[in-house]
Each structure stands twice: as C-alpha cells, then as structure tokens.
Enzyme design. Structure first.
Site, PDB file in Angstrom:
ATOM      1  N   PRO A  93       0.815  -1.221   0.000  1.00 25.27           N
ATOM      2  CA  PRO A  93       0.000   0.000   0.000  1.00 25.27           C
ATOM      3  C   PRO A  93       0.850   1.274   0.000  1.00 25.27           C
ATOM      4  CG  PRO A  93      -0.845  -1.560   1.618  1.00 25.27           C
ATOM      5  CD  PRO A  93       0.483  -2.095   1.137  1.00 25.27           C
ATOM      6  N   GLU A 120       1.067  -9.633   7.968  1.00 27.28           N
ATOM      7  CA  GLU A 120       1.105  -8.185   8.231  1.00 27.28           C
ATOM      8  C   GLU A 120       2.086  -7.467   7.316  1.00 27.28           C
ATOM      9  OE1 GLU A 120      -0.896  -6.373  10.098  1.00 27.28           O
ATOM     10  OE2 GLU A 120      -1.947  -8.256  10.470  1.00 27.28           O
ATOM     11  N   ARG A 158      -0.907  -7.951 -22.182  1.00 26.59           N
ATOM     12  CA  ARG A 158      -1.762  -7.563 -23.295  1.00 26.59           C
ATOM     13  C   ARG A 158      -1.150  -6.450 -24.137  1.00 26.59           C
ATOM     14  NH1 ARG A 158      -5.411  -3.834 -22.830  1.00 26.59           N
ATOM     15  NH2 ARG A 158      -7.154  -4.968 -23.727  1.00 26.59           N
ATOM     16  N   ASP A 173      -7.924   1.397 -26.486  1.00 27.65           N
ATOM     17  CA  ASP A 173      -8.340   1.155 -25.115  1.00 27.65           C
ATOM     18  C   ASP A 173      -8.196   2.431 -24.294  1.00 27.65           C
ATOM     19  OD1 ASP A 173      -9.028  -1.469 -25.344  1.00 27.65           O
ATOM     20  OD2 ASP A 173      -7.070  -2.249 -24.752  1.00 27.65           O
TER      21      ASP A 173
HETATM   22  N1  SAH Z   1      -0.145  -4.388   7.241  1.00 26.79           N
HETATM   23  C1  SAH Z   1      -0.149  -3.930   5.891  1.00 26.79           C
HETATM   24  C2  SAH Z   1      -0.992  -4.812   4.968  1.00 26.79           C
HETATM   25  C3  SAH Z   1      -0.470  -6.184   4.821  1.00 26.79           C
HETATM   26  S1  SAH Z   1      -1.432  -7.079   3.712  1.00 26.79           S
HETATM   27  C4  SAH Z   1      -0.723  -2.529   5.830  1.00 26.79           C
HETATM   28  O1  SAH Z   1      -1.649  -2.260   6.555  1.00 26.79           O
HETATM   29  O2  SAH Z   1      -0.260  -1.717   5.016  1.00 26.79           O
HETATM   30  C5  SAH Z   1      -0.310  -8.324   3.159  1.00 26.79           C
HETATM   31  C6  SAH Z   1       0.382  -8.069   1.846  1.00 26.79           C
HETATM   32  O3  SAH Z   1      -0.572  -7.837   0.826  1.00 26.79           O
HETATM   33  C7  SAH Z   1       1.287  -6.865   1.789  1.00 26.79           C
HETATM   34  O4  SAH Z   1       2.566  -7.149   2.307  1.00 26.79           O
HETATM   35  C8  SAH Z   1       1.340  -6.549   0.312  1.00 26.79           C
HETATM   36  O5  SAH Z   1       2.322  -7.330  -0.355  1.00 26.79           O
HETATM   37  C9  SAH Z   1      -0.031  -7.000  -0.160  1.00 26.79           C
HETATM   38  N2  SAH Z   1      -0.939  -5.855  -0.324  1.00 26.79           N
HETATM   39  C10 SAH Z   1      -1.912  -5.459   0.499  1.00 26.79           C
HETATM   40  N3  SAH Z   1      -2.557  -4.388   0.039  1.00 26.79           N
HETATM   41  C11 SAH Z   1      -1.988  -4.075  -1.137  1.00 26.79           C
HETATM   42  C12 SAH Z   1      -2.215  -3.059  -2.111  1.00 26.79           C
HETATM   43  N4  SAH Z   1      -3.149  -2.139  -1.971  1.00 26.79           N
HETATM   44  N5  SAH Z   1      -1.435  -3.069  -3.211  1.00 26.79           N
HETATM   45  C13 SAH Z   1      -0.470  -3.974  -3.383  1.00 26.79           C
HETATM   46  N6  SAH Z   1      -0.215  -4.959  -2.492  1.00 26.79           N
HETATM   47  C14 SAH Z   1      -0.955  -5.015  -1.392  1.00 26.79           C
END
Ligand code: SAH
Length: 259
Positions: A93, A120, A158, A173
């Site tokens: 994120p 996490e 794609r 697109d």
């Molecule tokens: N504790 C973290 C979320 C962990 S979720 C937080 O709150 O920011 C577990 C994994 O999912 C992350 O390590 C990441 O690789 C993936 N992930 C979660 N949300 C994502 C998003 N919006 N975009 C890309 N990867 C994501």
C-alpha cells in the site's frame, strides 16, 4: 522479458497464465515467468517463513532471511539466463498506484523481480536492503501481493505485440497516451435490439466516417463526465482537435442547460 515472482502461493498464478489472451505472451516466450517460493529457502522441519512481530500486536511478519535467500536464487538464475538487470518490486500500500504509464514502463523493460507480501507484511530490514520499487493496486488492503502481481503481469502481457487478436485494439483502449489518454467508447454486439434497447444507429450505418465520429464523441463525452482530469491532460498535451473542442463545448452547454 522475464518476471520472477516470489510468493508463498505459486499455485495462484497458473490459472491466469494458462487462460485467456495473456496466455499467448507466455506461450510465445515474450514473457518468461518464474515462480519462487520463499518456503523452499526456509530452514527447519517446519520451513518457517513468518514469525511474531517485535513489540507485540496481532498477526505475523514475513522473515527477512528466507526471502533474501529466495531473492538471491532468483537473481542468480536471471544472471545465468542473461535476463537483464531487474528492479526488485514489492507490492505494498506504500507504493504509487499502478497506472497505464507504469504498465507501459514495465512492458518496455527487461522485466522485474516481484515480491508478494503476506500476513502483516515483510520485515522492514529486507525491504531496506533489497527493494527498489513499491507498487500499490490502490487504497485498500489485500491479503497478499499476488493479485497485485497478477494485475501487473496481465496488463503488461496484453501490451506485447501479437497478444491481442487485432494489433490495433489496445490502441483505442482507455488511458492510451499514444492516442489521447481518454476512456474507451461503449461497445455493442448482436442482437440489434435487446431488452427494449437498440444499438445506436450510427454503428449500424455502415459509414466508416460516421462510426468513427460517433466513437470519438462517445470517448469525449464519457471521459468529460467520468474523468474530466483526463480531458484536461489530453488538452494540455495537444491531443484534442478543434472538432473535439467543439464536441466538448456542446457537451458543456448541454450540461449547463440540464440536458
Ligand atoms: N499491514 C499492511 C498490509 C499487509 S497485507 C498494511 O496495513 O499496510 C499483506 C500483503 O498484501 C502486503 O505485504 C502486500 O504485499 C499486499 N498488499 C496489500 N494491500 C496491497 C495493495 N493495496 N497493493 C499492493 N499490495 C498489497
């Protein structure tokens, strides 16, 4: 190009690379995909890849060492295959949200090593040491990075030459800056009337110029309505003709008149 994906769930990838048009990019070798499971690089009978967070709190954290060994193996394998220097991308994120410009950059490069977090997240020391890019799918939390990796791979696939049946089809697109960056127009297929709704007559006219004009107007109208920011950037980049501006002016008047 070659993508290496580090994931605790490699089995999630097969259905996506074996189905649909993206499959062609893999079958032709345009994209080489290698899956690596950090669990194969973990120690002990349980091949542990996660542990409790220092400082307490809920959930588990992916340990740095199995990931680092897994990454090293992927990098060594790439070097042997002369696959080119690869950025190390973590899905998180924290990253900027994936968009068309980023997808184009990834599809023009030698590929990347994609790291899918779980639980996490990942021990920060691994990130500080090895990760060069972070990419997000948007402002929401997934349970793992796999869907984000698949989204990137699908969008890159794609864009590879020959993957779509019609070479020109991705040109029109949505979001393509090489054209105008606008949203795509609506599409219709048979039957001509469905559920009391008729296909717009312009599309049935058989007049190429009339059809093109209708599609252009629809692109402009849809984008002006749903993503005015994209109209503004098309204008700033000189992507709008005088005819386009006339259509937009008319739309603006119609909107002001409450039509
Ligand atoms: N504790 C973290 C979320 C962990 S979720 C937080 O709150 O920011 C577990 C994994 O999912 C992350 O390590 C990441 O690789 C993936 N992930 C979660 N949300 C994502 C998003 N919006 N975009 C890309 N990867 C994501």
């Amino acid at each position: 190009m070659r993508f290496d994906v580090l994931t605790l769930f490699p089995e999630l990838f097969a259905p996506f690379i074996e189905a649909g048009i993206a499959r062609r990019a893999y079958a032709s070798g345009q994209i080489v995909l290698k899956l690596w499971n950090p669990r194969d690089f973990a120690e002990g009978n349980y091949r542990r890849v996660d542990d409790r967070p220092f400082g307490g709190g809920p959930g588990m954290v992916m340990m740095a060492e199995p990931l680092a060994r897994c990454l090293q193996a992927a990098q060594a394998d790439r070097a042997q295959a002369q696959a080119g220097e690869a950025p190390v991308v973590l899905f998180s994120p924290i990253g900027a949200a994936l968009n068309h410009a980023a997808v184009e950059r990834w599809s023009a490069g030698a590929g990347a090593i994609l790291i899918c977090g779980r639980y996490e997240g990942i021990d920060q020391r691994f990130i500080d040491r090895h990760v060069t890019h972070q990419v997000s799918l948007g402002d929401f939390v997934l349970s793992g990075g796999e869907i984000a990796a698949l989204a990137l791979l699908d969008a890159v696939a794609r864009l590879q030459p020959g993957v779509l049946n019609d070479e020109g089809s991705h040109q029109l697109d949505s979001f393509n800056p090489a054209v105008d960056g606008l949203l795509d127009c609506p599409h219709y297929t048979r039957p001509e009337e469905w559920d009391g709704q008729r296909v717009p007559p312009e599309l049935l006219s058989g007049h190429h110029a009339q059809i093109e004009r209708w599609r252009r107007e629809q692109r402009l109208a849809l984008t002006a309505r749903h993503r005015p920011d994209l109209v503004a950037s098309a204008r700033a980049q000189g992507g709008l003709s005088r005819a386009d501006e006339a259509v937009l002016a008319q739309l603006g008047e119609a909107a002001r008149a409450g039509l």
